[in-house]
Design an enzyme around this catalytic site. Structure first.
Site, PDB file in Angstrom:
ATOM      1  N   ASP A 156       0.835  -1.192   0.000  1.00 18.64           N
ATOM      2  CA  ASP A 156       0.000   0.000   0.000  1.00 18.64           C
ATOM      3  C   ASP A 156       0.874   1.248   0.000  1.00 18.64           C
ATOM      4  OD1 ASP A 156      -2.286  -1.524   0.094  1.00 18.64           O
ATOM      5  OD2 ASP A 156      -2.466  -1.437   2.278  1.00 18.64           O
ATOM      6  N   TYR A 211       5.957  -8.977   8.528  1.00 18.50           N
ATOM      7  CA  TYR A 211       5.668  -7.556   8.709  1.00 18.50           C
ATOM      8  C   TYR A 211       5.856  -7.147  10.166  1.00 18.50           C
ATOM      9  CZ  TYR A 211       3.067  -8.260   4.316  1.00 18.50           C
ATOM     10  OH  TYR A 211       2.707  -8.580   3.038  1.00 18.50           O
ATOM     11  N   ASP A 214      -6.908   1.149   7.525  1.00 20.22           N
ATOM     12  CA  ASP A 214      -5.707   1.850   8.002  1.00 20.22           C
ATOM     13  C   ASP A 214      -6.064   3.304   8.304  1.00 20.22           C
ATOM     14  OD1 ASP A 214      -5.844   3.178   5.561  1.00 20.22           O
ATOM     15  OD2 ASP A 214      -4.235   2.028   4.648  1.00 20.22           O
ATOM     16  N   ARG A 239      -4.269  -5.377   7.187  1.00 20.13           N
ATOM     17  CA  ARG A 239      -5.316  -4.442   7.640  1.00 20.13           C
ATOM     18  C   ARG A 239      -6.500  -5.213   8.216  1.00 20.13           C
ATOM     19  NH1 ARG A 239      -6.957  -1.529   2.637  1.00 20.13           N
ATOM     20  NH2 ARG A 239      -5.725  -3.073   1.501  1.00 20.13           N
TER      21      ARG A 239
END
Length: 290
Positions: free
Chosen positions: A39, A67, A81, A174
């Site tokens: 993103d 992550y 987000d 997310r």
């Protein structure tokens, strides 16, 4: 013409497509592609393929990714987000303890069902979900099975927490953040994301776009760099010619092949990807780069 991979350290605020456009100019190539979109607000590892290496991208589909994630309590958005439109707030929530957060994270370890966010590139009836969302067309996103291989609590922040996760392809962080919030009974958003590895590509080895612009050849990795998880098989000069001609080659008597796809090498030179034909005990060419 350069052929290979670049391990790019994507900065927040730019798109994965921006990175591809930049590398096209740096290396003077049109044929450039990336694996695993990040993103715009996210940062971290973005593997980019140049030239013939773009033909190897499909073999990276199943690699795991990791992550480091920051979650903020007290609000939720339509994107999942902190860049999206706020759809819920909660001001008077009780801040969960670190132990409660750890308990929540553990419930997501292993194979789970996940519903991707509406603002995603998943196609619904032939159209990308985020295009439908921008048109205010509401659809129920289909659930999918994903695997959380590892998930670890890092620390509490003033209004949230940080965790690390290793997951399978197709996992939406997310959505994971939103689901953790639902478990805790508090609306949440993903407030920061950095991808720390994609298969063989690691954060500590990544180059910024500025570094790549200054030393493009230093950042270039071999075509076979990301597919080292596939078994290796050495072929002769004669077999290399046959593979190049689209012909199958017999597996050597002293060799055992158990995987569908294998890396082929002529001496030390990467020749391409072979496909093992189990019924005939032969290797057929699948992707030839010699």
């Amino acid at each position: 013409m350069p052929n290979g991979f670049v391990n790019v350290l994507k900065a927040p605020g730019i798109t994965s497509h921006d990175i591809v456009s930049h590398l096209r100019k740096v290396y003077g190539l049109k044929k450039v592609g990336h694996a695993g979109t990040l993103d715009p607000a996210a940062a971290g590892v973005l593997p980019v393929a140049l030239g013939k290496a773009t033909r190897m991208l499909e073999y990276m589909d199943d690699v795991d990714k990791s992550y480091k994630v920051e979650v903020t309590f007290g609000l939720s958005t339509d994107t999942g987000d902190d860049t999206g439109k706020i759809i819920e707030t909660m001001e008077n929530y009780i801040m969960p303890t670190a132990e409660k957060v750890k308990e929540a994270l553990e419930t997501f370890r292993g194979e789970i069902k996940q519903r991707p966010p509406m603002y995603s590139a998943i196609r619904i009836n032939g159209e990308k979900a985020y295009n439908l969302a921008r048109k205010n067309i509401e659809v129920e996103m289909p659930e999918r099975d994903v695997v959380i291989h590892d998930i670890k609590f890092q620390e509490m922040t003033q209004n949230g927490f940080i965790f690390e996760v290793v997951c399978s392809k197709g996992t939406y962080i997310r959505s994971l953040c939103m689901d953790i919030g639902k478990y805790l009974g508090i609306p949440t958003v993903m407030s920061f994301l950095i991808r720390t590895h994609v298969g063989a590509f690691k954060l500590e080895d990544a180059f910024t776009t500025e570094e790549i612009g200054l030393l493009p050849h230093m950042a270039l990795l071999s075509i076979d760099f990301p597919i080292k998880h596939l078994p290796k098989y050495v072929i002769s000069d004669e077999e290399a010619v046959m593979i190049k001609q689209g012909k199958q080659i017999a597996v050597k008597e002293d060799e055992e092949v158990t995987e569908k796809f294998i890396r082929l090498y002529k001496d030390k030179e990467f020749a391409g990807i072979g496909r093992y034909v189990f019924s005939e005990h032969k290797i057929a060419p699948h992707k030839v780069v010699v």
